[in-house]
Design a protein around this motif. Sequence first.
Motif: not given
Length: 306
Positions: A53-73
């Motif tokens: 939280s000190q180096v990557m502070p979030l504006d809560l509510p927040g979410g998780l995850g960055s690895d992704v695979a999907g379909v462009v919509d």
Amino acid sequence: MSLAVQFSEYGATDVLRVVDVPPPTAGPGQVRLAVRAAGVNPIDWKILHGHLSQVMPLDLPGGLGSDVAGVVDQVGEGVTTFSVGDEVLGASITPSYARSALADPAVLVARPPSVPWEVAGALAGAGITAWEALNKLEVAEGETLLVHAAAGGVGTFAVQLAVARGARVIGTASEGNHERLRSLGAEPVTYGKGLVERVRAVSPRGVDAVLDASGRGEIPDSIELAGGPARVLSLVAFDAAGSGIRIHRTEPGAGGRRALGEILALIEAGRLRVPIQRAYPLGEVAAALEVSRSGHLSGKLVLLPG
């Protein structure tokens, strides 16, 4: 509306909720993905628990995850590299533990039909990190690389990428993972006290370079085995920066696309395997993060939000 994992306060997995949210809108230079798979990485539970939280502070509510695979919509203004309906993988801008996420086309590549969704969603974080680390260490054909935590997420990629470059790889892991490391092309040794002697038993002259993905205190041994700190790189031993070793931080951008391209080519050629320990529905995100936090994995963990 769409579904997404959110938390309103830092804490254990009991603060997580799967909630209805409006899907994000792709802005200029962005695409929106209907998420098919999202990789689970140790940084995710560290963010949740507030360790960063000190180096990557979030504006809560927040979410998780960055690895992704999907379909462009949805395609934002100025995007020409991808179109609606394209199947892609890479890293997201908005949290990927969701049914809809935004991404920068610069860190996406097309998903080959032969690569399953759960594998596609597990490549970016660990794969790009391993690729960048090997480049910084300048691992070359004929050299010997020592990888700490070789059976982990980054370690598994690093072993196989280094072997593909023609390097000899020695990997530290618990004995239960030794056979798995052999199957990936590494020579396994047990971590812990006596490591220098065990490595020298299989490589008497030591090693050319060391990649530390463990952080269990192996840096002094690593420096001794490598003949100095210049070619010792750690992903986690931030407290050892004063020893002269290199500390790696992933640098998103064009390098990520090159890394993913090389990884996908090796997968399609049968020269790199990405074992999936388990895929979870979005509603079982807490269980996935608990398993990730345990640290005893035999493959990647993935969420399937769709």
